[in-house]
Scaffold this motif. Structure first.
Motif, PDB file in Angstrom:
ATOM      1  N   VAL B 258       0.843  -1.194   0.000  1.00  0.00           N
ATOM      2  CA  VAL B 258       0.000   0.000   0.000  1.00  0.00           C
ATOM      3  C   VAL B 258       0.881   1.248   0.000  1.00  0.00           C
ATOM      4  N   PRO B 259       0.557   2.241  -0.874  1.00  0.00           N
ATOM      5  CA  PRO B 259       1.373   3.460  -0.916  1.00  0.00           C
ATOM      6  C   PRO B 259       1.365   4.210   0.424  1.00  0.00           C
ATOM      7  N   ARG B 329     -10.523   7.692  -2.153  1.00  0.00           N
ATOM      8  CA  ARG B 329     -10.513   9.134  -2.424  1.00  0.00           C
ATOM      9  C   ARG B 329      -9.385   9.797  -1.651  1.00  0.00           C
ATOM     10  N   ASP B 330      -8.717  10.743  -2.319  1.00  0.00           N
ATOM     11  CA  ASP B 330      -7.637  11.463  -1.666  1.00  0.00           C
ATOM     12  C   ASP B 330      -8.218  12.615  -0.840  1.00  0.00           C
ATOM     13  N   GLY B 449       1.861  11.437  -3.417  1.00  0.00           N
ATOM     14  CA  GLY B 449       2.028  10.193  -4.173  1.00  0.00           C
ATOM     15  C   GLY B 449       0.715   9.514  -4.423  1.00  0.00           C
ATOM     16  N   PRO B 450       0.780   8.296  -4.973  1.00  0.00           N
ATOM     17  CA  PRO B 450      -0.458   7.577  -5.288  1.00  0.00           C
ATOM     18  C   PRO B 450      -1.189   7.148  -4.006  1.00  0.00           C
ATOM     19  N   ILE B 451      -2.482   6.855  -4.129  1.00  0.00           N
ATOM     20  CA  ILE B 451      -3.250   6.482  -2.943  1.00  0.00           C
ATOM     21  C   ILE B 451      -3.780   5.052  -3.022  1.00  0.00           C
ATOM     22  N   ALA B 452      -3.522   4.356  -4.101  1.00  0.00           N
ATOM     23  CA  ALA B 452      -4.010   2.975  -4.177  1.00  0.00           C
ATOM     24  C   ALA B 452      -3.134   2.176  -5.131  1.00  0.00           C
TER      25      ALA B 452
END
Lengths: 169, 532
Positions: B258-259, B329-330, B449-452
């Protein structure tokens, strides 16, 4: 003492500080409204949990906090079904709670309104079909009003309960 | 007590019991042993009492391995006190063997687990002092064991007649007060039976599982990646805790990384959940002493946080904020600044209310020395979470076995030793300040950064893992076994309530019945998470 008064003055009135809910899409049936009309401006509710995840209970409890303050609308929670005008039932009916639900229904004096609160009470939600769930509330007792949502927001519950008691034009 | 490295624990156990076999560990900071069933009482007793180990029974569960193998697996998870190292013991019951030796006679914490296994699988713990039904109420037909693989998940249960036998305390002036399952307030159903002589409680017997919904069986009908919404509804007030624990287990099985940003956001949601529940609890405890002012203030602050949740995520209970592989969702950095500003305001607001609450002598009088759960009883029952930390159990998974972003967010653990209602109130008060401090920390440290990440390959059938999250109530544990084609074979859910409920029976002794609601509120355990 001064500290308490100072705090109360600083905070001011918080009642009504919540985003309004929309008026329910499905109008409430005339016969249910007629039944609710008997109780005039007050409604005493007994809450029964038959297997919910307790989110619906939390929202019912939230109705009584200073922000929603349901008592200002004449809505009162009673400690016993014998003092209640309406039953609010949450959750799918778990097999171990079936008898208790029927008992409570019998103990509530007529006329009474039964409100199924939350998706689980209306159609069992995610728990549909499970061996330990005997069906939605209306399989066991007649339901007059359904408030959907998982869980419905307190504002939505309050809106429905207010709508219920508005006289039919 | 000395903290030794992992191998030293393993060697100790192997020297003491040469018959056991070491297996591949299921997760980090753990070891796994295959144990012959007849040695179970001796080994568990050794782990529990050996001064260098002092293992606390953390989870005990069974798994039906049929039809692939004709066995039932039994798994015992111990947490070692000093190092928080996990020790898993597993044993197998083969062919028609349905008996296993009970460890309850020397480890109290096992009592409900073993009764649960007997109800759900029909395996008999030999030597258990109390073999009454637990989950299955008396009207369930004989021979129904829902978690056996040959039991259809959607069958309709028949009915039979039966009575549940409560232990009776007899003597002049002793009488029983039955309460529930439906209570006076807006709370969940459960039955309490008090035996009292005059005012003080001599004995309390709990009767739960009214809300049993078959959650663990429902998990088995779902693919690994789809069951998050079911985990969210195990206990509504612990939505994030349960969904996070479940997702972590699935991510371990699917080997997902996970990020970092998603991990920070998960910690943020977990702390928000802790905040609104603790605020609500402090208010409710004050309300049970008829101190309405504090209740009103705390209710107002709780509502403020729930409305904040709603604005942030579209759900007051933070539903749908965690998914397998990350978060859907971010939350933008500008929003995080706003959250911190709002929480700072709530913190100073809460400090003022706290000063008013603790200056109230009549409130302190009601709370102090009420519902004492002493350290020894807490240890014997392996009590966890807020209740444990109020009774001197120095445990918090955020510090002991960091998950989400807690490896970079050091947590100060609130610890009290008196074990009374006031200690439990103080733990909550301290944790509110700590959670807000953590959220400020999250705002400062969160990386971009990415969330998923995308789900990768499916796990092999039979792979299993453990996952633990410190929810607001305490440790939430998930033991997930993968089945064919990415389905769930078995998902053991353990809400902290299941462990802490039996302890309440000891905390109330000697108190008066009018104080029971207060003690119960200070524990504030979930019925839904317990009954499953």
């Amino acid at each position: 003492m001064f500290r308490i008064i100072k705090k109360s003055l600083k905070i001011g009135v918080v009642t009504g500080r919540y985003p309004r809910a929309e008026t329910p899409a499905i109008p409430i049936g005339a016969e249910v409204k007629e039944k609710a009309g008997l109780f005039k401006r007050s409604l005493t509710i007994r809450e029964v949990d038959t297997g919910s995840c307790n989110a619906c209970e939390m929202e019912m409890n939230a109705l009584l906090n200073p922000v929603y303050d349901a008592e200002r609308c004449g809505i009162h929670i009673s400690a016993s079904p014998r003092h209640a005008d309406a039953l609010v039932v949450t959750g799918p009916v778990a097999i171990n709670m079936e008898r208790a639900l029927k008992d409570v229904y019998k103990q509530t004096p007529d006329p009474k309104i039964v409100i199924a609160l939350g998706d689980c009470a209306i159609n069992c939600g995610l728990f549909k079909g499970s061996y330990a769930v005997t069906g939605p509330v209306d399989r066991h007792i007649p339901v007059d009003l359904r408030i959907s949502g998982c869980p419905p927001r307190p504002a939505e519950i309050l809106e429905m309960l207010t709508e219920l008691r508005k006289p039919t034009v | 007590m000395v903290i030794m490295d992992t191998n030293a624990y393993d060697d100790m156990l192997k020297t003491a019991f040469p018959a056991i076999r070491a297996n591949e560990p299921v997760c980090t900071k753990s070891s796994h042993f295959q144990v012959p069933k007849n040695l179970l009482p001796a080994i568990t007793h050794y782990i529990h009492t050996q001064p260098n180990l002092r293992g606390k029974l953390t989870l005990l569960w069974a798994c039906d391995h049929r039809p692939s193998r004709d066995t039932y697996g039994l798994y015992y998870l111990f947490t070692l006190e000093a190092s928080h190292h996990w020790m898993v013991l597993s044993t197998e019951l083969t062919n028609t063997d349905r008996l296993f030796p009970s460890i309850t006679p020397h480890i109290h914490a096992a009592q409900w687990y073993e009764r649960e296994i007997r109800d759900m699988f029909g395996l008999i713990p030999q030597g258990h002092p109390d073999l009454r039904r637990l989950v299955r109420h008396e009207h369930w037909p004989k021979g129904t064991h829902p978690l056996r693989k040959d039991f259809p998940w959607n069958c309709v249960l028949g009915r039979q007649q039966g009575t549940y036998h409560f232990p009776h305390i007899e003597g002049e002036g002793v009488f029983e007060v039955p309460v529930g399952p439906i209570h006076a307030g807006i709370i969940e159903p459960g039955h309490f039976r008090f035996s009292v002589a005059g005012e003080p409680i001599m004995h309390l017997e709990l009767r739960h599982f009214w809300k049993h919904r078959g959650v663990e069986k429902l998990f088995e009908q779902q693919p690994l990646t789809d069951a998050v919404s079911l985990a969210e509804r195990v206990s509504g007030d612990t939505t994030v805790g349960h969904s996070l624990a479940y997702c972590q287990a699935v991510e371990a099985l699917l080997h997902l990384d996970v990020p970092r940003r998603a991990k920070y956001l998960r910690s943020l949601f977990l702390e928000l959940e802790r905040l609104y529940n603790h605020l609500g609890d402090i208010g409710a405890m004050c309300n049970d002493t008829a101190y309405a002012l504090a209740h009103a203030h705390c209710g107002r602050m709780k509502e403020q946080i729930m409305q904040l949740n709603d604005r942030l995520t579209g759900s007051r209970f933070l539903r749908g904020v965690i998914q397998v592989g990350g978060v859907p969702r971010d939350i933008e950095n500008a929003q995080l600044v706003k959250i911190v500003e709002e929480l700072n305001r709530i913190q100073s607001d809460f400090s003022e209310v706290g000063a008013i609450i603790f200056a109230n002598a009549s409130l302190t009088d009601r709370l102090e020395t009420t519902g004492v759960l002493n350290e020894q009883t807490a240890w014997d029952h392996a009590v966890i979470g807020i209740v444990g930390r109020a009774s001197g159990m120095n445990c918090d998974l955020r510090r002991d076995r960091p998950f989400a972003a807690y490896d970079e967010l050091p947590v100060n653990v609130a610890l009290y030793r008196y074990g009374d209602v006031r200690a439990r109130l103080r733990v909550r008060g301290d944790e509110i300040h700590e959670s807000i401090r953590l959220i400020r920390d999250i705002r400062r440290k969160i990386p971009d950064g990415p969330i998923a990440c995308q789900p990768g390959s499916l796990p092999n059938p039979g792979d299993w893992t453990l996952s633990a999250v410190e929810g607001w109530r305490g440790e939430i544990l998930y033991a997930v076994t993968a089945g064919e084609g990415g389905q769930i074979h078995r998902c053991k859910v353990r809400d902290p309530s299941f462990v802490n409920w039996p302890a309440i029976q000891w905390a109330v002794l000697g108190n008066i019945i009018p104080d029971f609601p207060l003690i119960n509120k200070s524990f504030n355990l979930s019925y839904a998470g317990n009954d499953l």
